[in-house]
Design an enzyme around this catalytic site. Structure first.
Site: not given
Ligand code: NAP
Length: 282
Positions: A54, A98, A121
């Protein structure tokens, strides 16, 4: 007949090229550099790779990335404090924690703490709710990437029968809603579904998100169907999809590979959401 490959890597590169231009323009016109803060708790090797990927992708398109590393045994309140800090930070337009988190930390509490305006997200209940009612919030990255991959085939989605195998909050449920929004007729399957094979055989569009490597063979696939394989499981060091690619390739009309299908598009959509966050924030 053999299928056409839906090349997620090439499509993701196209998306990134266009984002690079949009990000440059945002900087020139409004002086904004999109910023993504990624919080990684612990030392899970797979998570470390995902975070590194990322970070690299952010750099490629001109997004400022900031990775916050936290110890495996941190207290949940310390993690919450960090999230509140970045909720207030004007250089951070998107926040991503994460997953998975260590067992002593409650995932729901953490996701709920992220400012929905920075929820790139797309996992916050407000973001999910907005997706349900057709609002204009963030779309979760993997489902958004899946829809883009289907559209890349040039085939019409409206009126097609889409079968989704998997009902997780991050893939199965949201992609089902998004397919419905595209006017597909959607069937959602899960581990208690009876006659999975015959349902899958009736799919014009088959999305497989089970996390069970190579469990879907060509018998599950209708001749000419679009097959999107979301599964990624590491087996003896290699990434495996949920679909038996070689035999499915002989029967499907279109199919995504693993790796090189949904994975690169998930990251590209994260970048897109971060730009969206930066654009609406000022
Ligand atoms: P998950 O939370 O474990 O959900 C798996 C789903 O599959 C569940 O709904 C489960 O049903 C269903 N399922 C399991 N076995 C089944 C069976 N035999 N028949 C029918 N349904 C079955 O997984 P996830 O987070 O959605 O992820 C799915 C896969 O996609 C994983 O391999 C993951 O690594 C991958 N993934 C890839 C990306 C990417 O960017 N490439 C992103 C996200 C996920 P129940 O609900 O009844 O248990």
């Amino acid at each position: 007949m053999s299928a056409n490959l839906i090349d997620g890597k090439t499509l993701a590169n196209k998306v990134k090229e266009s984002l690079q231009n949009d990000i440059k323009r945002l900087g020139n016109d409004r002086g904004i550099v999109p910023g993504l803060t990624v919080i990684l708790v612990g030392n899970d090797p797979a998570s470390q790779i995902y975070v590194r990927n990322k970070e690299r992708a952010c750099k490629e398109v001109g997004i400022r990335s900031n990775v916050v590393y936290m110890e495996e045994n941190i207290h949940q309140d310390d993690l919450l404090r960090e999230i509140y800090r970045y909720n207030q930070d004007s250089d951070t337009h998107g926040i991503l924690v994460q997953l998975p988190l260590p067992d002593h930390i409650d995932e729901g509490t953490i996701i709920n703490a992220i400012d929905p305006r920075k929820d790139v997200d797309g996992f916050h209940p407000i973001t999910m709710g907005s997706l349900f009612v057709g609002g204009d919030g963030f779309e979760p990255c993997t489902p958004k990437g899946i829809i883009a991959l289907i559209k890349e085939t040039g085939e019409e989605i409206a009126g097609k029968h889409a079968v989704v195998i998997g009902r997780s909050n991050i893939v199965g449920k949201p992609v089902s809603i998004m397919l419905l929004r595209e006017n597909a007729t959607v069937t959602v399957c899960h581990s208690r579904t009876k006659n999975l094979k015959s349902i899958a055989q009736s799919a014009d569009i088959l999305i497989v998100a089970m996390g069970r490597p190579e469990s879907i063979d060509s018998e599950y696939i209708k001749e000419g169907a679009i097959v999107i394989d979301v599964g990624t499981t590491r087996v003896e060091g290699k990434l495996k999809g949920d679909v038996k690619f070689n035999e499915a390739f002989q029967k499907a009309g279109w199919i995504t590979p693993v790796p090189g299908g949904v994975g690169p598009m998930t990251i590209a959509m994260l970048l897109k959401n971060t730009l969206q966050a930066a654009t609406i924030h000022e």
